[in-house]
Design a protein around this motif. Structure first.
Motif, PDB file in Angstrom:
ATOM      1  N   PHE A 279       0.833  -1.204   0.000  1.00 31.90           N
ATOM      2  CA  PHE A 279       0.000   0.000   0.000  1.00 31.90           C
ATOM      3  C   PHE A 279       0.868   1.254   0.000  1.00 31.90           C
ATOM      4  O   PHE A 279       0.773   2.086   0.878  1.00 31.90           O
ATOM      5  N   ARG A 280       1.716   1.357  -1.020  1.00 35.91           N
ATOM      6  CA  ARG A 280       2.575   2.538  -1.175  1.00 35.91           C
ATOM      7  C   ARG A 280       2.185   3.290  -2.440  1.00 35.91           C
ATOM      8  O   ARG A 280       2.021   2.696  -3.507  1.00 35.91           O
ATOM      9  N   ILE A 281       2.041   4.583  -2.314  1.00 34.42           N
ATOM     10  CA  ILE A 281       1.646   5.447  -3.425  1.00 34.42           C
ATOM     11  C   ILE A 281       2.632   6.604  -3.514  1.00 34.42           C
ATOM     12  O   ILE A 281       3.040   7.158  -2.488  1.00 34.42           O
ATOM     13  N   ALA A 282       3.008   6.974  -4.740  1.00 37.73           N
ATOM     14  CA  ALA A 282       3.923   8.092  -4.972  1.00 37.73           C
ATOM     15  C   ALA A 282       3.178   9.208  -5.700  1.00 37.73           C
ATOM     16  O   ALA A 282       2.647   8.998  -6.794  1.00 37.73           O
ATOM     17  N   LEU A 283       3.139  10.385  -5.085  1.00 33.09           N
ATOM     18  CA  LEU A 283       2.534  11.565  -5.694  1.00 33.09           C
ATOM     19  C   LEU A 283       3.654  12.507  -6.096  1.00 33.09           C
ATOM     20  O   LEU A 283       4.483  12.889  -5.261  1.00 33.09           O
ATOM     21  N   GLY A 284       3.696  12.859  -7.409  1.00 38.55           N
ATOM     22  CA  GLY A 284       4.838  13.648  -7.838  1.00 38.55           C
ATOM     23  C   GLY A 284       4.583  14.552  -9.014  1.00 38.55           C
ATOM     24  O   GLY A 284       3.475  14.618  -9.570  1.00 38.55           O
ATOM     25  N   GLY A 360       1.166   7.156 -29.533  1.00 38.95           N
ATOM     26  CA  GLY A 360       2.565   6.744 -29.617  1.00 38.95           C
ATOM     27  C   GLY A 360       2.738   5.459 -30.399  1.00 38.95           C
ATOM     28  O   GLY A 360       3.824   4.889 -30.407  1.00 38.95           O
ATOM     29  N   ALA A 361       1.641   4.974 -31.018  1.00 37.42           N
ATOM     30  CA  ALA A 361       1.683   3.765 -31.848  1.00 37.42           C
ATOM     31  C   ALA A 361       2.029   2.524 -31.030  1.00 37.42           C
ATOM     32  O   ALA A 361       2.757   1.644 -31.477  1.00 37.42           O
ATOM     33  N   GLY A 362       1.541   2.464 -29.778  1.00 33.41           N
ATOM     34  CA  GLY A 362       1.750   1.262 -28.967  1.00 33.41           C
ATOM     35  C   GLY A 362       2.766   1.469 -27.858  1.00 33.41           C
ATOM     36  O   GLY A 362       3.110   2.594 -27.493  1.00 33.41           O
ATOM     37  N   SER A 363       3.248   0.358 -27.324  1.00 35.51           N
ATOM     38  CA  SER A 363       4.170   0.409 -26.185  1.00 35.51           C
ATOM     39  C   SER A 363       5.532  -0.144 -26.568  1.00 35.51           C
ATOM     40  O   SER A 363       5.673  -0.895 -27.527  1.00 35.51           O
ATOM     41  N   LYS A 364       6.522   0.264 -25.789  1.00 32.91           N
ATOM     42  CA  LYS A 364       7.872  -0.239 -25.985  1.00 32.91           C
ATOM     43  C   LYS A 364       8.631  -0.155 -24.663  1.00 32.91           C
ATOM     44  O   LYS A 364       8.015  -0.202 -23.599  1.00 32.91           O
ATOM     45  N   MET A 365       9.924   0.032 -24.687  1.00 31.87           N
ATOM     46  CA  MET A 365      10.791  -0.074 -23.512  1.00 31.87           C
ATOM     47  C   MET A 365      10.674   1.124 -22.571  1.00 31.87           C
ATOM     48  O   MET A 365      10.499   2.257 -22.978  1.00 31.87           O
ATOM     49  N   ASP A 366      10.799   0.813 -21.256  1.00 32.08           N
ATOM     50  CA  ASP A 366      10.862   1.854 -20.231  1.00 32.08           C
ATOM     51  C   ASP A 366      11.971   1.471 -19.260  1.00 32.08           C
ATOM     52  O   ASP A 366      11.889   0.444 -18.587  1.00 32.08           O
ATOM     53  N   LEU A 367      13.024   2.273 -19.207  1.00 30.24           N
ATOM     54  CA  LEU A 367      14.162   2.023 -18.327  1.00 30.24           C
ATOM     55  C   LEU A 367      14.207   3.127 -17.280  1.00 30.24           C
ATOM     56  O   LEU A 367      14.085   4.314 -17.616  1.00 30.24           O
ATOM     57  N   ASN A 368      14.371   2.725 -15.972  1.00 29.99           N
ATOM     58  CA  ASN A 368      14.369   3.754 -14.936  1.00 29.99           C
ATOM     59  C   ASN A 368      15.516   3.563 -13.954  1.00 29.99           C
ATOM     60  O   ASN A 368      16.000   2.449 -13.726  1.00 29.99           O
ATOM     61  N   PHE A 369      15.914   4.691 -13.371  1.00 29.00           N
ATOM     62  CA  PHE A 369      16.899   4.736 -12.296  1.00 29.00           C
ATOM     63  C   PHE A 369      16.293   5.570 -11.172  1.00 29.00           C
ATOM     64  O   PHE A 369      15.790   6.674 -11.421  1.00 29.00           O
ATOM     65  N   SER A 370      16.318   5.037  -9.963  1.00 33.91           N
ATOM     66  CA  SER A 370      15.666   5.733  -8.862  1.00 33.91           C
ATOM     67  C   SER A 370      16.584   5.802  -7.650  1.00 33.91           C
ATOM     68  O   SER A 370      17.457   4.950  -7.451  1.00 33.91           O
ATOM     69  N   THR A 371      16.380   6.835  -6.869  1.00 34.93           N
ATOM     70  CA  THR A 371      17.049   6.977  -5.580  1.00 34.93           C
ATOM     71  C   THR A 371      16.112   7.722  -4.653  1.00 34.93           C
ATOM     72  O   THR A 371      15.220   8.442  -5.113  1.00 34.93           O
ATOM     73  N   GLY A 372      16.284   7.512  -3.353  1.00 32.37           N
ATOM     74  CA  GLY A 372      15.371   8.170  -2.434  1.00 32.37           C
ATOM     75  C   GLY A 372      15.794   8.006  -0.992  1.00 32.37           C
ATOM     76  O   GLY A 372      16.826   7.406  -0.677  1.00 32.37           O
ATOM     77  N   TYR A 373      14.976   8.561  -0.136  1.00 33.22           N
ATOM     78  CA  TYR A 373      15.200   8.471   1.308  1.00 33.22           C
ATOM     79  C   TYR A 373      13.889   8.082   1.977  1.00 33.22           C
ATOM     80  O   TYR A 373      12.835   8.639   1.665  1.00 33.22           O
ATOM     81  N   THR A 374      13.956   7.095   2.885  1.00 23.44           N
ATOM     82  CA  THR A 374      12.772   6.656   3.604  1.00 23.44           C
ATOM     83  C   THR A 374      12.962   6.834   5.104  1.00 23.44           C
ATOM     84  O   THR A 374      14.075   6.676   5.616  1.00 23.44           O
ATOM     85  N   MET A 380       7.042   8.692   9.866  1.00 23.94           N
ATOM     86  CA  MET A 380       6.269   9.889  10.159  1.00 23.94           C
ATOM     87  C   MET A 380       4.844   9.715   9.637  1.00 23.94           C
ATOM     88  O   MET A 380       4.498  10.185   8.540  1.00 23.94           O
ATOM     89  N   GLY A 381       4.020   8.980  10.392  1.00 26.79           N
ATOM     90  CA  GLY A 381       2.650   8.730   9.948  1.00 26.79           C
ATOM     91  C   GLY A 381       2.645   7.926   8.674  1.00 26.79           C
ATOM     92  O   GLY A 381       3.309   6.902   8.557  1.00 26.79           O
ATOM     93  N   ILE A 382       1.892   8.403   7.676  1.00 22.76           N
ATOM     94  CA  ILE A 382       1.833   7.704   6.396  1.00 22.76           C
ATOM     95  C   ILE A 382       2.917   8.171   5.436  1.00 22.76           C
ATOM     96  O   ILE A 382       3.048   7.632   4.336  1.00 22.76           O
ATOM     97  N   ILE A 383       3.704   9.184   5.837  1.00 22.56           N
ATOM     98  CA  ILE A 383       4.754   9.699   4.949  1.00 22.56           C
ATOM     99  C   ILE A 383       5.946   8.746   4.987  1.00 22.56           C
ATOM    100  O   ILE A 383       6.569   8.545   6.027  1.00 22.56           O
ATOM    101  N   ASP A 384       6.231   8.162   3.832  1.00 23.14           N
ATOM    102  CA  ASP A 384       7.328   7.197   3.740  1.00 23.14           C
ATOM    103  C   ASP A 384       8.652   7.888   3.459  1.00 23.14           C
ATOM    104  O   ASP A 384       9.681   7.507   3.998  1.00 23.14           O
ATOM    105  N   GLY A 385       8.655   8.886   2.564  1.00 21.54           N
ATOM    106  CA  GLY A 385       9.898   9.568   2.242  1.00 21.54           C
ATOM    107  C   GLY A 385       9.813  10.267   0.903  1.00 21.54           C
ATOM    108  O   GLY A 385       8.743  10.445   0.320  1.00 21.54           O
ATOM    109  N   ASN A 410       2.918   5.609   2.629  1.00 16.24           N
ATOM    110  CA  ASN A 410       2.803   4.191   2.962  1.00 16.24           C
ATOM    111  C   ASN A 410       1.631   4.033   3.933  1.00 16.24           C
ATOM    112  O   ASN A 410       1.679   4.518   5.060  1.00 16.24           O
ATOM    113  N   PHE A 411       0.586   3.330   3.513  1.00 12.16           N
ATOM    114  CA  PHE A 411      -0.623   3.196   4.308  1.00 12.16           C
ATOM    115  C   PHE A 411      -0.676   1.878   5.094  1.00 12.16           C
ATOM    116  O   PHE A 411      -1.664   1.596   5.756  1.00 12.16           O
ATOM    117  N   SER A 412       0.403   1.077   5.000  1.00  7.69           N
ATOM    118  CA  SER A 412       0.327  -0.252   5.608  1.00  7.69           C
ATOM    119  C   SER A 412       1.050  -0.350   6.939  1.00  7.69           C
ATOM    120  O   SER A 412       0.918  -1.354   7.635  1.00  7.69           O
TER     121      SER A 412
END
Length: 419
Positions: A279-284, A360-374, A380-385, A410-412
């Motif tokens: 139960f994690r959601i990212a608002l951005g 976009g004439a369909g779907s294709k590749m999606d590559l991601n790089f992520s970093t963060g702090y939790t 802090m309540g439902i705030i994960d980071g 994070n709601f869990s």
């Protein structure tokens, strides 16, 4: 009159003789004291020397290790090589060498870590009294014997020799191991002990008042613990053990935290672990650039990020993102990332998936790089980071590069769940 003069002479001689002897004694005593005086340099070099270069293999008997970390006030009571008399008491400092017969008296708001030969590590919690009896190490053998008089001690045996014996005595239990990481506490007031195996396997020996079984030898595997209580049959003490129990995440964290006056100074690899959460959601906010259209988009983004613990510090993180741009096009991406929770709440990951865009004439590749702090150790309540992600995305028609900065919720309350 003659008698009086003789008496006066006799008394005069009698008076001055002690003074003469006293002056002679003072002269002799000064010489004697000078010979017996131990300089501060001799004390530092012989009774409380410092380690040089932290080369444990170069230490010779009776020195077996050094004080690698300290917080607050810890008194070392240094005995002679036989352990029969006290040579000196002093406040421990980082780098002080450890003598094979030392006693450590740890203050209420203090803690200390000792690094011994063969990379054996000992952590002593606040309000602990701990005695070393033996720590013999050569090319083939380690033979160690310690005594926990009160408080809490953690012993981490990292390297196993061909012949290895490590024993820790408390008042109502004996713990033996070869290569293990274990923690023991003894409450002198309640006469109770706790033993927790943090890694490897340990053997626990003790006595019980069970009529069917007068003694026990219990094995504990990784993440198991047990308690030992003391009962009395007249003046006879009997020790009763509980069955081994699996440690929950919170219990293990509490055990680890107890070894420092400030638990936040502990190695975060040991307890900053996050439970599986669905139960994690990212608002951005997203900034995207489509190269073929020379168009830049500023999007509102919402993502669903379940977190699945794989092993150790590794997690799988499926992701589903919907981005609503400033024009009519919608961005949709889905995939899975491998995430590593690295240090004090910081994490990084990378993954692949599929990317769709309106027209976009369909779907294709999606590559991601992520970093963060939790806020993994102080949620802090439902705030994960906070989270930062960079996406390289493709459809049959378009190429897009995007950046998403998110607030993760994070709601869990997954960190409080037991494994």
């Amino acid at each position: 009159m003659v008698l009086f003069n003789k008496l006066s002479l006799f008394l005069t001689v009698l008076f001055f003789i002690p003074l003469i002897n006293l002056n002679a004694q003072e002269s002799d005593d000064k010489t004697l004291v000078k010979k017996l005086t131990i300089s501060q340099e001799e004390i530092d070099n012989n009774l409380k020397p410092k380690i040089k270069g932290k080369k444990l293999e170069e230490l010779s008997s009776p020195w077996v290790g050094y004080v690698s970390d300290i917080e607050g006030k810890v008194i070392i009571i240094r005995h002679n090589n036989d352990g029969t008399s006290v040579l000196i008491n002093f406040e421990a400092k980082e780098g002080d060498l450890v003598h094979e017969k030392d006693v450590f008296d740890v203050g209420p708001k203090s803690s200390v870590e000792l690094t011994l030969k063969n990379e054996t590590e000992i952590s002593l919690a606040p309000s602990t009294t701990f005695r070393m009896y033996q720590h013999y190490v050569d090319e083939n053998e380690q033979n160690s014997l310690f005594n926990l008089l009160s408080g809490k001690a953690r012993i981490n045996v990292k390297k196993e020799k061909k012949i290895t014996s490590i024993k820790l005595y408390a008042s109502n239990v004996v713990i033996s191991s070869k290569k293990a990481d274990f923690a023991t506490s003894y409450d002198d007031m309640k006469k109770t002990s706790m033993v927790a195996c943090l890694g490897g396997e340990i053997s626990i020996l003790g006595m019980t008042d069970n009529k069917e079984r007068k003694s026990y030898a219990q094995f504990l595997g990784e993440d198991e613990y047990m308690n030992i209580t003391t009962s009395y049959d007249g003046e006879t003490e009997n020790y009763i053990n509980t069955d081994p129990t699996k440690m929950s995440r919170n219990y293990k964290k509490t055990v680890l935290e107890s070894f420092s006056a400030d638990y936040r100074e502990l190695d975060p690899w040991e307890f900053t672990r996050i439970s599986t959460s669905f139960f994690r959601i990212a608002l951005g906010l997203e900034y995207a650039n489509i190269q073929e259209l020379s168009t830049r988009y500023y999007n509102f983004s919402i993502g669903y990020l379940p977190l699945i613990h794989a092993f150790s510090i590794f997690y799988l993180e499926p992701y589903f993102f919907l981005s609503i741009p400033s024009s009519k096009e919608l961005f949709l991406r889905a995939g899975t990332s491998l995430v590593l929770y690295l240090y004090r709440g910081f994490y990084a990951g990378s993954g692949v998936g599929a990317f769709w865009i309106t027209d976009g004439a369909g779907s294709k590749m999606d590559l991601n790089f992520s970093t963060g702090y939790t806020f993994s150790d102080k949620q802090m309540g439902i705030i994960d980071g906070l989270r930062f992600e960079y996406f390289i995305s493709r459809t049959p028609r378009y190429r897009s590069n995007g950046i998403i900065l998110s607030l993760v919720l994070n709601f869990s309350s997954g960190r409080d769940e037991e494994e």
